[in-house]
Write a protein that holds these residues in place. Structure first.
Motif, PDB file in Angstrom:
ATOM      1  N   SER A 133      -7.900  -0.473 -11.921  1.00  6.81           N
ATOM      2  CA  SER A 133      -6.521   0.255 -11.369  1.00  6.81           C
ATOM      3  C   SER A 133      -6.680   0.108  -9.555  1.00  6.81           C
ATOM      4  CB  SER A 133      -6.398   1.822 -11.856  1.00  6.81           C
ATOM      5  OG  SER A 133      -7.447   2.592 -11.322  1.00  6.81           O
ATOM      6  N   MET A 134      -5.583   0.265  -9.106  1.00  3.11           N
ATOM      7  CA  MET A 134      -5.611   0.280  -7.983  1.00  3.11           C
ATOM      8  C   MET A 134      -5.812   1.494  -7.134  1.00  3.11           C
ATOM      9  SD  MET A 134      -4.718  -2.638  -6.714  1.00  3.11           S
ATOM     10  CE  MET A 134      -4.492  -1.793  -4.880  1.00  3.11           C
ATOM     11  N   ALA A 135      -5.592   2.784  -8.104  1.00  7.47           N
ATOM     12  CA  ALA A 135      -6.027   3.877  -7.626  1.00  7.47           C
ATOM     13  C   ALA A 135      -7.648   3.893  -7.290  1.00  7.47           C
ATOM     14  CB  ALA A 135      -5.815   5.033  -8.520  1.00  7.47           C
ATOM     15  N   ASP A 136      -8.419   3.307  -8.092  1.00  5.65           N
ATOM     16  CA  ASP A 136      -9.759   3.165  -7.951  1.00  5.65           C
ATOM     17  C   ASP A 136     -10.137   2.358  -6.878  1.00  5.65           C
ATOM     18  OD1 ASP A 136     -10.316   5.061 -10.247  1.00  5.65           O
ATOM     19  OD2 ASP A 136     -10.380   3.461 -11.633  1.00  5.65           O
ATOM     20  N   ASP A 148       0.820  -1.184   0.027  1.00  8.01           N
ATOM     21  CA  ASP A 148       0.046  -0.038  -0.083  1.00  8.01           C
ATOM     22  C   ASP A 148       0.899   1.338   0.285  1.00  8.01           C
ATOM     23  OD1 ASP A 148      -2.771   0.240  -0.268  1.00  8.01           O
ATOM     24  OD2 ASP A 148      -2.721   1.293   1.632  1.00  8.01           O
ATOM     25  N   SER A 149       2.104   1.144   0.572  1.00 10.24           N
ATOM     26  CA  SER A 149       3.018   2.253   0.686  1.00 10.24           C
ATOM     27  C   SER A 149       4.457   1.738   0.694  1.00 10.24           C
ATOM     28  CB  SER A 149       2.526   3.101   1.633  1.00 10.24           C
ATOM     29  OG  SER A 149       2.850   2.592   2.793  1.00 10.24           O
ATOM     30  N   LYS A 159       3.258  -0.889  -6.175  1.00 12.65           N
ATOM     31  CA  LYS A 159       2.092  -0.678  -5.507  1.00 12.65           C
ATOM     32  C   LYS A 159       0.934  -0.498  -6.344  1.00 12.65           C
ATOM     33  CE  LYS A 159       3.670   3.172  -3.735  1.00 12.65           C
ATOM     34  NZ  LYS A 159       5.282   3.108  -4.190  1.00 12.65           N
ATOM     35  N   ASN A 160       1.037  -0.427  -7.617  1.00 15.14           N
ATOM     36  CA  ASN A 160      -0.150  -0.225  -8.636  1.00 15.14           C
ATOM     37  C   ASN A 160       0.055  -1.094  -9.778  1.00 15.14           C
ATOM     38  OD1 ASN A 160      -1.361   2.396  -7.626  1.00 15.14           O
ATOM     39  ND2 ASN A 160       0.766   2.987  -7.627  1.00 15.14           N
ATOM     40  N   ARG A 172      -8.381   1.701  -4.078  1.00 17.62           N
ATOM     41  CA  ARG A 172      -8.027   2.313  -3.034  1.00 17.62           C
ATOM     42  C   ARG A 172      -9.099   3.499  -2.534  1.00 17.62           C
ATOM     43  NH1 ARG A 172      -2.549   1.542  -4.772  1.00 17.62           N
ATOM     44  NH2 ARG A 172      -1.676  -0.023  -3.446  1.00 17.62           N
ATOM     45  N   THR A 194       3.487  -3.636 -12.824  1.00 16.72           N
ATOM     46  CA  THR A 194       4.304  -2.548 -13.250  1.00 16.72           C
ATOM     47  C   THR A 194       5.534  -2.268 -12.820  1.00 16.72           C
ATOM     48  OG1 THR A 194       3.027  -1.160 -11.810  1.00 16.72           O
ATOM     49  CG2 THR A 194       1.812  -1.942 -13.992  1.00 16.72           C
ATOM     50  N   ASP A 234       6.032   0.313 -10.794  1.00 16.69           N
ATOM     51  CA  ASP A 234       5.384   0.512  -9.440  1.00 16.69           C
ATOM     52  C   ASP A 234       4.862  -0.698  -8.546  1.00 16.69           C
ATOM     53  OD1 ASP A 234       4.624   1.709  -7.154  1.00 16.69           O
ATOM     54  OD2 ASP A 234       3.300   3.197  -7.936  1.00 16.69           O
TER      55      ASP A 234
END
Length: 596
Positions: free
Chosen positions: A306-309, A197-198, A282-283, A311, A278, A280
């Motif tokens: 996407s992981m942004a959506d 996550d980070s 985390k994503n 989260r 990818t 990154d």
């Protein structure tokens, strides 16, 4: 072995079936296969070599007990291997159904590839409860992380108690709240994956993908697809949720096609998930295969998330039931601190070393509000690939990243329920539109160093990812194929390599335009695919046929009459052959684009 072109099928001469579990071992260059009563170790460089075999059946007494319990209707009273996880550099941890009495043990695979060591460790068997299902028909997923085994599994003989379990390791055994339909409602587990996550390791979360019965939130279908998550360092509550997850949350995954009337057509049953890494970590990009749960029509789709959506949804409002009709609404009350679902010792809770330090109000809130109100929608809010009104459904997916002359592409390998694999590429177009190309479909039963391995109940099949030679012997044929694995090298259609000289870059995946790529090619002539002239006699007929080397090629016949400068196209009504009546001294000109 049965070989068909570049597909090599293996059904080992063993009294077994159900080749379902595949596990790659890149350090040893082996692939482990789990089936009924057997564990196999195959050489990835030459799958034709005699495999290393472990026979691991149940005892005659256990099989008799299973049969007497009425569980052997379709041969279920065997040891179906359902878990193969790397334990350390020399051993695997494996579990089987054990004729409705799950059992686990360790397999010695040796320290070096050339040792050819592969055997069970004697005296190391232990219970498989909470690790492997009793019933071989029930799906389970697992991940072995830092010596702890996380599993989504049914843990009872009757198949009614579903749980996300943590066993092994030094920490306490953990599970989801038992018989609580708000947490898990008759789930079918599909996939599990650790996603950071980070940069703070304490924030790491394990994501579970599954489908379950609808909980009645709005006008929902009978089945809903879910993504759930837990913190790896979850220790449960102090007074409430003792030895139960105190960070478990779940959200709905939507894969639907918006209609003109605003009504969405839902592909609501998650079948498979592939996590595309990818740069990154985390994503990653998440690919999901979905089917339709109802009987109104048959269809399936691929959606990308996407992981942004994801989260954003987990950081959004919680679902809450209230009002006279006890309906689902977004929770608008006070959210306790730390926010439910937050990991201890992480970015937002540096002073809390354990979930046992969380206030009781946080733990109680978690128990009653495990579901997020908002759903996760795919990228661009529509599927990447859709199939309807066909006699098959997608069941599995693997994605390969390919570097071609004109960019990087993702090639999808989609398994179907009729035993075939479709090789698909989706190209971006203007205005967020896409173009889908089916490069080929192979009748077979995931991916490593240009090889595709497919498991089925009857065996294991190995495929090459590229078959450039099938696209013909002309530059135009190769270009029109639009396969990112293949390019014209000046002499033949062969495997594309970015390191080769410029002449190997005769490739146009995005547009498939041979005019730009093949020297001497234009709309009227092409030295690589010459025009064919045939003469005939008045009143007779002839059979002209052409085998298209690419599913994207156009096939045309033209009629050139004597004493005329014009050519008229002969319409073939979508057939690949044409029977034409000859004119006196007429000439039939056979021209094609990308075929012979």
């Amino acid at each position: 072995p049965l070989s068909t072109g570049t597909a090599h099928h293996f059904s080992f001469l063993l009294n077994t079936s159900d080749y379902r579990i595949l596990r790659m071992d890149e350090d040893h260059d082996r692939m482990y296969v789990g089936s009924k009563d057997y564990i196999l170790s195959l050489d990835l460089h030459d799958i034709n070599r005699e495999p290393l075999i472990i026979h691991w059946p149940v005892s005659p007494q256990r099989k008799t007990e299973c049969v007497l319990s009425g569980k052997d209707t379709n041969g279920e009273c065997g040891n179906f291997i359902r878990l193969i996880e790397p334990w350390n550099r020399t051993h695997l941890y494996v579990c089987g159904t054990g004729a409705y009495n799950p059992v686990c043990t360790y397999v010695n695979r040796g320290r070096k590839p050339m040792e050819y060591v592969f055997h069970l460790e004697p005296g190391k068997e232990d219970s498989g409860k909470g690790k492997c299902p009793y019933d071989p028909k029930l799906n389970s997923v697992s991940a072995l992380i830092n010596g702890e085994l996380y599993a989504g599994v049914y843990i009872d003989f009757m198949g009614t108690d579903s749980a996300i379990f943590r066993t092994l390791g030094k920490n306490a055994v953990m599970r989801t709240d038992q018989y609580n339909s708000r947490w898990l409602n008759d789930p079918s587990f599909v996939h599990v994956h650790l996603i950071p996550d980070s940069n703070e390791k304490n924030d790491d979360k394990l994501y579970f993908f599954f489908r379950e019965k609808s909980s009645g939130m709005g006008q929902s279908p009978k089945s809903q697809s879910r993504i759930g998550r837990i913190c790896l360092n979850d220790d449960g509550g102090h007074c409430c949720l003792v030895n139960k997850w105190s960070t478990f949350l779940k959200a709905r995954l939507i894969c639907s096609v918006p209609g003109a009337d605003g009504i969405e057509t839902h592909f609501d049953e998650l079948r498979d998930v592939y996590i595309q890494p990818t740069q990154d970590t985390k994503n990653p990009v998440i690919y999901g295969v979905f089917s339709v749960s109802g009987s109104v029509f048959k269809g399936s789709a691929v959606c990308v998330y996407s992981m942004a959506d994801i989260r954003m949804v987990f950081n959004g409002p919680f679902a809450h039931k209230e009002g006279p009709n006890y309906q689902w609404v977004a929770y608008t009350g006070k959210i306790p601190y730390p926010r439910p679902g937050t990991c201890p010792g992480g970015t937002f809770t540096p002073n809390m070393k354990s979930t046992k330090d969380y206030p009781d109000e946080v733990i109680n809130f978690m128990r009653n509000h495990p579901t997020m109100y908002n759903a996760v929608y795919p990228v661009h809010r529509r599927p990447l690939v859709v199939r309807t009104n066909v006699d098959y459904e997608f069941t599995t997916i693997t994605v390969d990243q390919v570097t071609a002359a004109d960019g990087n592409y993702e090639v999808l390998f989609l398994g179907t329920d009729r035993g075939s694999v479709q090789k698909v590429i989706v190209l971006p177009r203007d205005d967020l539109q896409t173009e889908e190309l089916v490069l080929e479909e192979v009748e077979v039963f995931q991916v490593r160093s240009q090889q595709l391995y497919v498991a089925s109940p009857v065996g294991v099949t190995h495929l090459a990812l590229h078959r450039c030679d099938v696209y013909g012997e002309a530059c135009a044929d190769c270009c029109l194929a639009r396969d990112p694995y293949c390019a014209w090298d000046g002499n033949s259609c062969s495997r594309y390599s970015a390191s080769q000289k410029r002449r190997s870059r005769r490739q146009d995946v995005k547009y498939g335009n041979p005019i730009r790529q093949c020297r001497g090619y234009n709309s009227n002539t092409n030295k690589n695919t010459p025009e064919t002239v045939q003469y005939g006699v008045e009143g007779s007929s002839t059979f002209l046929e052409c085998q298209a080397r690419s599913p994207h090629a156009a096939i045309k016949w033209h009629l050139h009459r004597d004493n005329s400068d014009r050519r008229r196209e002969v319409r073939t009504h979508n057939y690949i052959y044409c029977i034409c009546k000859w004119y006196r001294f007429g000439i039939i000109l056979f021209r094609h684009t990308g075929c012979q």
